[in-house]
Design an enzyme around this catalytic site. Structure first.
Site, mmCIF file in Angstrom:
data_model
loop_
_atom_site.group_PDB
_atom_site.id
_atom_site.type_symbol
_atom_site.label_atom_id
_atom_site.label_comp_id
_atom_site.label_asym_id
_atom_site.label_seq_id
_atom_site.Cartn_x
_atom_site.Cartn_y
_atom_site.Cartn_z
ATOM 1 N N CYS A 46 65.724 22.018 -9.040
ATOM 2 C CA CYS A 46 65.870 21.500 -7.687
ATOM 3 C C CYS A 46 64.578 21.532 -6.878
ATOM 4 O O CYS A 46 63.518 21.853 -7.391
ATOM 5 C CB CYS A 46 67.025 22.207 -6.992
ATOM 6 N N LYS A 57 62.324 22.768 -4.618
ATOM 7 C CA LYS A 57 61.068 23.521 -4.556
ATOM 8 C C LYS A 57 60.752 24.240 -5.857
ATOM 9 O O LYS A 57 59.651 24.776 -6.010
ATOM 10 C CB LYS A 57 61.115 24.549 -3.409
ATOM 11 N N CYS A 63 71.214 16.813 -7.209
ATOM 12 C CA CYS A 63 71.954 15.733 -6.543
ATOM 13 C C CYS A 63 71.581 14.367 -7.101
ATOM 14 O O CYS A 63 70.423 14.094 -7.401
ATOM 15 C CB CYS A 63 71.721 15.795 -5.050
ATOM 16 N N SER A 96 64.291 14.938 3.764
ATOM 17 C CA SER A 96 64.991 15.082 2.497
ATOM 18 C C SER A 96 64.767 13.833 1.665
ATOM 19 O O SER A 96 64.545 12.739 2.191
ATOM 20 C CB SER A 96 66.488 15.264 2.764
#
EC number: 4.2.1.9
Length: 612
Positions: A122, A124, A193, A515
């Site tokens: 994900c 970071k 995601c 984002s």
């Protein structure tokens, strides 16, 4: 030839104590002459992209041991940006990147590991591990947990992702039942995601950098094919060890692979696939760690000549990452870019001598190989699960339509200008970034009155209270690396603008970031940031800002004399928010802010301050 780094702690009489401790971890006499390969895992139950990684480090470890290495696993932290978003938890997201990089460096150097396998996924985690790999410069291979399957509901005529759940929740006209249905359907499986958000963008970019295997960014987390990526990553790590320690081959090391040309390749891919603007921040940070002279001006140059060949959610509801895989994945996008003369195909990878070799072996439109075609037919099963490799569904056909499919050739590009652009002007002397793939063409040139907010929280309240009108430019400042601190993502403001019907009628400018799920005329990374004396700190309500994406410009329409007067006034007051923000800034965050550079430098630590 270079000696194994691990000899420092495994050889010689004075290392008897260290060997005793190694033996207590399970090592035997014969292991002390083998390469010790660190496995940096990132399992956590907090993050859907990492919840399935618990046993995967040991899967890699057993394969490393099978082919002649010694494997030692450890875990890093991992923050879920979606769960941390909308409250002070987001202050910790970007700083966690530095903690991850440091933790990998600490573990690898403290124990003198010879090589590294990075199990990331994900937002970071991949960047943090990438920074560490380039710092350490030992043989390294990346393998990600893979993307989540897209969600499905009878209430929508397209597949869903996290952003759909957020947008519908902010829509006052949506019933509670509809909101609940979207919430339950948007994120059905483990994995990162499902759109071209930051996590998936970065995992795709590791393929272009040459540090991961084909399919790393696109095989869904639930598919059995991803297990083979993990096993192969273990074998490749041992092969890289032999190439470096046995043959001093510089292309077995991260800095020999992730060269300036490789960074250009990665950025070219990012622009072509309309990736997250966060990738710019992370590539700049990684380049600094690897001492690669790659900067904003290089990104600006590339953005003017690279077309957009792929459009994926959040830029369109039609396609998600699973569809990119069906169309041939990253190797097929790279193939189209190579045929357009837009790549450095002589760059090395961890699995082939050159990127050209990789494309020749893996581009589905050029390869008549059933195994390759079968690999890219790996698809979603549509079964909610948190278990990796739990299904083996395949598409009946590949999407090789390069004129109207998910991936296009250069002649049929979604647009001849790519999905990202760097803008410069008096409000962002060192640049700012916009994801043009998500901007409606009708507002590529936009002039509007400013509505200034000193924090994301106050901007959200203002948008929901209908303070923002069509034609406004929302300015959110003091949210940069220093000013936030931590450079929060502005997903809620952009989502709420969209839910208010203003997505095509307003702009948003910030020294924070966005984002990967953001769309609309959302301009971030304004550098220098307000807390560092950037001109975004001089904007006042009612000023006009002119944004011209084709000209790559953004300007505050205020005279130089007025700006100079405002700067003198601000210098006297100090570069801090006008309003007091109810924000708890801990010692850990203050330490991050003290050393943080602005976004044009990747928000990495200011080494000049450390060097005195």
């Amino acid at each position: 030839m270079p000696e194994y780094r691990s000899k420092t702690s495994t050889h010689g009489r004075n290392m008897a104590g260290a060997r005793a401790l190694w033996r207590a971890t399970g090592m035997k006499d014969g292991d002390f002459h083998k390469p010790i390969i660190a496995i940096a895992n990132s399992f956590t139950q907090f993050v859907p992209g990492h919840v399935h990684l618990k046993d995967l480090g040991q899967l890699v470890a057993r394969e490393i041991e099978r082919v002649g290495g010694v494997a030692k696993e450890f875990d890093t932290i991992a923050v879920d940006d979606g769960i941390a978003m909308g409250h002070d938890g987001m202050l910790y997201s970007l700083p966690s990147r530095e903690i991850i990089a440091d933790s990998v460096e600490y573990m690898v150097n403290a124990h003198c590991a010879d090589a590294l396998v990075c199990i990331s996924n994900c937002d970071k985690i991949t960047p943090g591990m990438l920074m560490a790999a380039l710092r350490l410069n030992i043989p390294t291979v990346f393998v990600s947990g893979g993307p989540m399957e897209a969600g499905k509901t009878k209430l929508a005529d397209h597949n869903l992702d996290l952003i759909d759940a957020m947008v519908i929740a902010a829509d006052d006209s949506a019933s509670d039942e509809k909101v609940a249905e979207f919430e339950r359907s948007a994120c059905p499986t483990c994995g990162s995601c499902s759109g071209m958000f930051t996590a998936n963008s970065m995992n795709c970019l590791t393929e272009a950098l040459g540090l991961s295997l084909p399919g790393n960014g696109t095989v869904v987390a639930t598919h059995a094919d991803r297990e083979q990526l993990f096993l192969r990553a273990g074998r490749v790590a041992v092969e890289l060890c032999h190439r470096w320690y046995g043959g001093e081959d510089p292309t077995a090391l991260p800095r020999g692979i992730a060269t300036f040309e490789a960074f250009e390749n990665a950025m070219t891919l990012d622009i072509a696939m309309g990736g997250s603007t966060n990738t710019i921040l992370h590539l700049l940070a990684a380049a600094q760690e690897g001492e690669v002279p790659f900067g904003m001006r290089d990104i600006d140059r590339l953005s003017k000549r690279v077309p957009q060949l792929c459009k994926v959610a959040p830029n369109t509801p039609k396609y998600h990452i699973e569809d990119v895989h069906r169309a041939g994945g990253i190797m097929s996008i790279l193939g189209e870019l190579a045929r357009g003369g837009l790549l450095h195909t002589n760059a090395a990878t961890v699995h082939t001598r050159t990127l050209a070799d990789a494309i020749a072996q893996w581009d589905v439109t050029q390869v008549d190989d059933d195994k390759v075609h079968t690999f890219y037919k790996a698809g979603p099963a549509g079964i909610p699960t948190q278990i990796a490799f739990s299904q083996a569904t395949r598409w009946d056909t590949l999407d090789t339509d390069r004129s109207e499919g998910c991936i296009r050739d250069v002649a049929h590009a979604f647009s001849q200008e790519g999905g990202l652009a760097v803008l410069y002007g008096n409000i962002a002397r060192d640049g700012c970034v916009v994801k043009t793939a998500g901007v409606d063409e009708s507002i590529h040139v936009f002039e509007g009155n400013t509505r200034v907010y000193e924090s994301q929280d106050s901007a959200v309240k203002g948008i929901l209270a209908d303070e923002v009108k069509a034609g406004d430019v929302v300015v959110i400042r003091y949210e940069g690396p220093k000013g936030g601190p931590g450079m929060q993502e502005m997903l809620y403001p952009t989502s709420y603008l969209k839910s208010k019907g203003l997505g095509k009628h307003c702009a948003l400018l910030t020294d924070g970031r966005f984002s990967g799920g953001t769309s609309g005329l959302s301009i971030g990374h304004a550098s220098p940031e307000a807390a560092a004396g950037g001109a975004i700190g001089l904007v006042r309500n009612g000023d006009k800002i002119l944004i011209d994406i084709p000209k790559r410009s953004i300007d505050l329409l205020v005279s130089d004399e007025e700006l100079a007067a405002r700067r003198t006034e601000q210098d006297a007051k100090g570069w801090k928010p006008v309003e007091v923000r109810p924000r708890k800034v801990t010692t850990a965050l203050k330490a991050y802010a003290l050393l943080a550079t602005s976004a044009d430098k990747g928000a990495v630590r200011d080494k000049a301050m450390l060097d005195g």
